[in-house]
Write an enzyme that holds these catalytic residues in place. Structure first.
Site, PDB file in Angstrom:
ATOM      1  N   LYS A   1       0.826  -1.289   0.043  1.00 33.68           N
ATOM      2  CA  LYS A   1       0.090   0.059  -0.026  1.00 33.68           C
ATOM      3  C   LYS A   1       0.947   1.350   0.059  1.00 33.68           C
ATOM      4  O   LYS A   1       2.093   1.185   0.388  1.00 33.68           O
ATOM      5  CB  LYS A   1      -0.989   0.069   1.196  1.00 33.68           C
ATOM      6  CG  LYS A   1      -1.925  -1.203   1.155  1.00 33.68           C
ATOM      7  CD  LYS A   1      -3.091  -0.786   1.539  1.00 33.68           C
ATOM      8  CE  LYS A   1      -4.412  -1.035   0.792  1.00 33.68           C
ATOM      9  NZ  LYS A   1      -4.379  -2.561   0.861  1.00 33.68           N
ATOM     10  N   CYS A   2       0.322   2.430  -0.538  1.00 36.02           N
ATOM     11  CA  CYS A   2       0.744   3.593  -0.778  1.00 36.02           C
ATOM     12  C   CYS A   2       1.365   4.074   0.759  1.00 36.02           C
ATOM     13  O   CYS A   2       0.429   3.692   1.890  1.00 36.02           O
ATOM     14  CB  CYS A   2       0.009   4.730  -1.098  1.00 36.02           C
ATOM     15  SG  CYS A   2       0.107   6.169  -0.509  1.00 36.02           S
ATOM     16  N   PRO A   3       2.327   4.373   1.329  1.00 28.56           N
ATOM     17  CA  PRO A   3       3.498   4.975   0.488  1.00 28.56           C
ATOM     18  C   PRO A   3       4.830   3.725   0.610  1.00 28.56           C
ATOM     19  O   PRO A   3       5.764   4.285   0.370  1.00 28.56           O
ATOM     20  CB  PRO A   3       4.080   6.274   0.955  1.00 28.56           C
ATOM     21  CG  PRO A   3       3.634   6.009   2.522  1.00 28.56           C
ATOM     22  CD  PRO A   3       2.694   4.733   2.718  1.00 28.56           C
ATOM     23  N   LEU A   4       4.530   2.746   0.962  1.00 26.38           N
ATOM     24  CA  LEU A   4       5.461   1.573   1.291  1.00 26.38           C
ATOM     25  C   LEU A   4       6.528   1.397   0.264  1.00 26.38           C
ATOM     26  O   LEU A   4       7.847   1.409   0.419  1.00 26.38           O
ATOM     27  CB  LEU A   4       5.004   0.327   1.931  1.00 26.38           C
ATOM     28  CG  LEU A   4       4.365   0.481   3.399  1.00 26.38           C
ATOM     29  CD1 LEU A   4       4.467  -0.882   3.884  1.00 26.38           C
ATOM     30  CD2 LEU A   4       5.385   1.218   4.151  1.00 26.38           C
TER      31      LEU A   4
ATOM     32  N   GLU B   1      -7.156   4.920   2.767  1.00 22.58           N
ATOM     33  CA  GLU B   1      -5.993   3.950   2.531  1.00 22.58           C
ATOM     34  C   GLU B   1      -5.107   3.706   3.954  1.00 22.58           C
ATOM     35  O   GLU B   1      -4.719   2.663   4.088  1.00 22.58           O
ATOM     36  CB  GLU B   1      -5.034   4.472   1.448  1.00 22.58           C
ATOM     37  CG  GLU B   1      -3.775   3.737   0.952  1.00 22.58           C
ATOM     38  CD  GLU B   1      -4.025   2.820  -0.200  1.00 22.58           C
ATOM     39  OE1 GLU B   1      -5.270   2.669  -0.692  1.00 22.58           O
ATOM     40  OE2 GLU B   1      -3.071   2.315  -0.723  1.00 22.58           O
TER      41      GLU B   1
END
Lengths: 80, 238, 414
Positions: free
Chosen positions: A17-20, C383
């Site tokens: 997932k963002c920002p990994l 998210e």
């Protein structure tokens, strides 16, 4: 061309997932020696802008991008 | 020597305290109003209608405390309600505020009860801070201000109760205070004979001394919450 | 710490002393009503993780340099000098806070603790001890805004791949134009994230609804805000603002990302376009009949986690609930919910930091809430929340499925 490059570390960042993806790459690069090459494989479309932008600000170089199906491999060379 | 100290506390220091209070708050307002306002809004949701009434309502009813801790809420309401009455009562001691006497009545409507409520609630706040976890989040200011309020209240309450009910040979009549406060207000200050002549004069001096300190500390301490709460509540509703 | 540095840091504090900041710094009575309202405190009951504990770390320094009492008689209000230890305390206070503002609604004065902690963040940046990850991400995002033209081709190419996936999912004959880029005069500019799911699922919905839309070059998330750098925050936000103005869109729709929504919606001041969350847009399309979902398609018990930036800090409470109640047969509320909902622990850019064990602990409140509902599916619309809910799921070995609202809708379109 990709075959000619000596790869030191490979990372599978698919589905993260963002920002990994950028964070993981940056952390990994920090551990490496100057001149070594990291291959980061990701499915994130955003990586096609995020990785080059990160490389520019962190002073590293993306020497090649190879697309394989949904995923893309970014060849990152540590410059400093 | 003590005469001079008493005089200083009873007259010059009162003016000094009021001036510090007014100027301190004024400077504070100037600083705040000259600070930039951030763009956009910092509200929390759901947004309640009636922004101004809502902000004032929340400031006075303190629903947050009611939800969390009923006893604490009761003490907050009791303390602040009593404080408001106390303020009005002291205004009534100034003859010039005649509008408060449209319906003529005996000054200090609470008949001593207001003082008792203040003392009880202040002691509650103080002892609450002796227990965990409130002890850990308290700083010296928190204790010292409560102590200061306690001292002001205890002497004030004693004066009020004693004169009203004639306890312990207390011999200062209410009119002596009215004379004194009115003289301060009309800038023709004098300590009335009724106060000076009494053996209980020292108690009056102590009350005035602590009240002066309270006024002087007000703009420089967390007591400004009584003013800023409205502004902060409005931001929450913008 | 030398005096020069200290002076530079004090000057930084000054830049943050806006009107609300002055109120918040001055009016706390340390009544303690907020004490146990932070999810971090719930999981790790230490004073430092209580809202008042965090705020005092900042307030003590402010008092030392900006209040007469702190200058003359520092012990009166426990005023403290800026030194290395204070900087460590500031780091712990600021980057363990998700900015959820749950403490704000439990404060009788309405003190915005995350807003106060923005002082801590500018100090950490000036001191060079702000989290590297966030600095790096913010710098990358700013750079992307500067030199986007260099990256456009590569991005366009991968978007073409995504178009094929969208075509497959909606049964379109041709993938061409299913994810428009740089479409002038479109009604909507949609801002996604880096991941494919954040573009594909909304694209399915937009196409099904027959919307006139175009995809942004940029990601919605604002690492400048997480980092607490006002200038970078503005520059990152401006990328999309400029893009929207250049394209002449009427509405900017933000992907499931709470901060990315709150910033243009509430923090930038007036903008020449409407800002909506994808959740609001889905809700609108359903109401207008532009899209239809399979009623009660999901049979398993399902619950919804209010993302703090979408709920408490933006007021989008009922739209997701109405959507979910039509999709699923067994909708359950968490307790507490809406304004009082517990933060999951993923906000404030914390998921970008190397702190998984901390986040598992600070996710304890959310774990307890989910368990109490008995739900098997946990849906959210942010998210960061989804990320953190996954961390909680694995950290506590939970038998649940974590799903994004947009994804759930896209999968259940009639």
């Amino acid at each position: 061309m990709a075959d000619d490059i000596k790869v030191d570390v490979t990372m599978d960042l698919k589905g993260l997932k963002c920002p990994l993806p950028v964070v993981k790459v940056s952390q990994q690069v920090k551990k490496m020696q100057v001149g070594q090459v990291l291959v980061a494989e990701t499915t994130d479309p955003g990586a096609h802008a995020d990785f080059p932008a990160w490389a520019k600000t962190s002073g590293n170089e993306i020497i090649n991008i190879v697309k394989e199906g949904d995923a893309s491999k970014f060849f990152i060379k540590k410059l400093k | 020597m003590w005469d001079k100290v008493y005089y200083f506390i009873m007259i010059p220091m009162v003016y000094l305290a009021v001036a510090t209070f007014v100027l301190g708050l004024l400077v504070k307002f100037i600083i705040v109003l000259s600070s930039p306002k951030p763009a956009g809004t910092y509200a929390v949701f759901p947004k309640r209608p009636l922004r101004f009434i809502g902000a004032v309502g929340e400031a006075f009813i303190v629903p947050v405390a009611f939800r969390k801790d009923k006893l604490f809420w009761l003490m907050i309401i009791a303390f602040h309600g009593a404080f408001l009455l106390l303020f009005l009562g002291h205004l009534e001691l100034i003859r010039e505020f005649i509008f408060l006497q449209i319906i003529p009545h005996k000054v200090f409507l609470g008949a001593g009860f207001v003082g008792i409520v203040l003392i009880v609630s202040v002691l509650y706040f103080l002892f609450r801070r002796f227990t965990s976890p409130w002890r850990e989040i308290s700083v010296p200011e928190d204790y010292l201000l409560l102590l200061l309020l306690f001292l002001t209240f205890i002497f004030g309450s004693h004066m009020s109760l004693a004169s009203r009910y004639g306890i312990a040979g207390f011999d200062i009549p209410l009119d002596a205070y009215r004379e004194y406060l009115s003289s301060l207000f009309t800038r023709n200050p004098a300590i009335s004979q009724g106060i000076i002549a009494s053996p209980h004069y020292v108690l009056v001096v102590l009350h005035v001394f602590f009240a002066n300190l309270f006024l002087m500390l007000f703009p420089f301490s967390k007591m400004v919450h009584s003013v800023f709460i409205f502004a902060a509540q409005l931001i929450k509703r913008k | 710490m030398d005096n020069e540095k200290r002076k530079a840091l004090i000057a930084k504090i000054k830049t943050r002393l806006s009107r609300p900041m002055r109120y918040y710094l001055d009016l706390c009575t340390r009544c303690g009503l907020c004490y146990d309202t932070c999810h971090v405190f719930y999981g790790i009951p230490r004073k430092e993780y209580s809202p008042v504990g965090r705020a005092e770390v900042v307030r003590r320094i402010y008092k030392k340099y900006f209040r007469p009492s702190g200058r003359i008689f520092p012990s009166w209000g426990d005023a403290k000098e800026i030194d290395d230890h204070a900087m460590d305390e500031l780091l712990d206070a600021a980057f363990s806070c998700t900015g959820c503002r749950r403490c704000m609604i439990h404060c009788p004065f309405g003190i915005d603790t995350p807003f106060l902690l923005s002082i801590a963040k500018v100090l950490l940046i000036e001191n060079g001890t702000a989290p590297e990850e966030l600095t790096m991400l913010a710098d990358g995002a700013v750079e992307k805004g500067e030199s986007i033209s260099e990256f456009k081709e590569g991005y366009r190419e991968v978007i073409r791949d995504l178009e094929k996936e969208v075509a497959k999912r909606i049964g379109a004959a041709s993938p061409d134009g299913l994810i428009p880029l740089e479409k002038k005069g479109a009604d909507i500019l949609f801002v996604g994230l880096a991941g494919a799911h954040s573009i594909v699922n909304p694209a399915i919905i937009f196409n099904k609804a027959g919307a006139s839309w175009t995809l942004s070059w940029f990601e919605a998330v604002n690492f400048g805000a997480f980092l607490g750098d006002p200038e970078k925050m503005q520059r990152i936000a401006d990328r999309v603002v400029k893009e929207a103005i250049a394209l002449g869109v009427k509405e900017v729709v933000i992907v499931e990302c709470g901060t990315a929504y709150r910033i243009p919606k509430f923090l930038l001041g007036p903008l020449p376009f409407k800002v909506s969350s994808i959740v609001e847009v889905i809700h609108r399309y359903l109401k207008e009949g532009k899209i239809k979902i399979k009623e009660k398609a999901v049979q398993e018990a399902l619950t919804y986690h209010d993302p703090c930036q979408l709920g408490r800090n933006a007021g989008v409470y009922e739209e997701p609930r109405e959507i979910l109640q039509s999709i699923c047969a067994d909708y359950r509320e968490m307790t507490p919910n809406r304004a009082f909902n517990w933060c999951c622990g993923g906000g404030g850019g914390l998921v970008a930091l190397d702190n998984e064990q901390f986040r598992i602990k600070s996710g304890r409140a959310k774990y307890d809430q989910i368990v109490a509902t008995g739900a098997k599916i946990v849906v959210s619309a942010c998210e960061n929340c989804i990320f953190q809910l996954d961390t909680i799921k694995s950290g506590y070995s939970m038998d649940i499925e974590v799903k994004s609202l947009t994804e759930l809708v896209a999968e259940n379109l009639a």
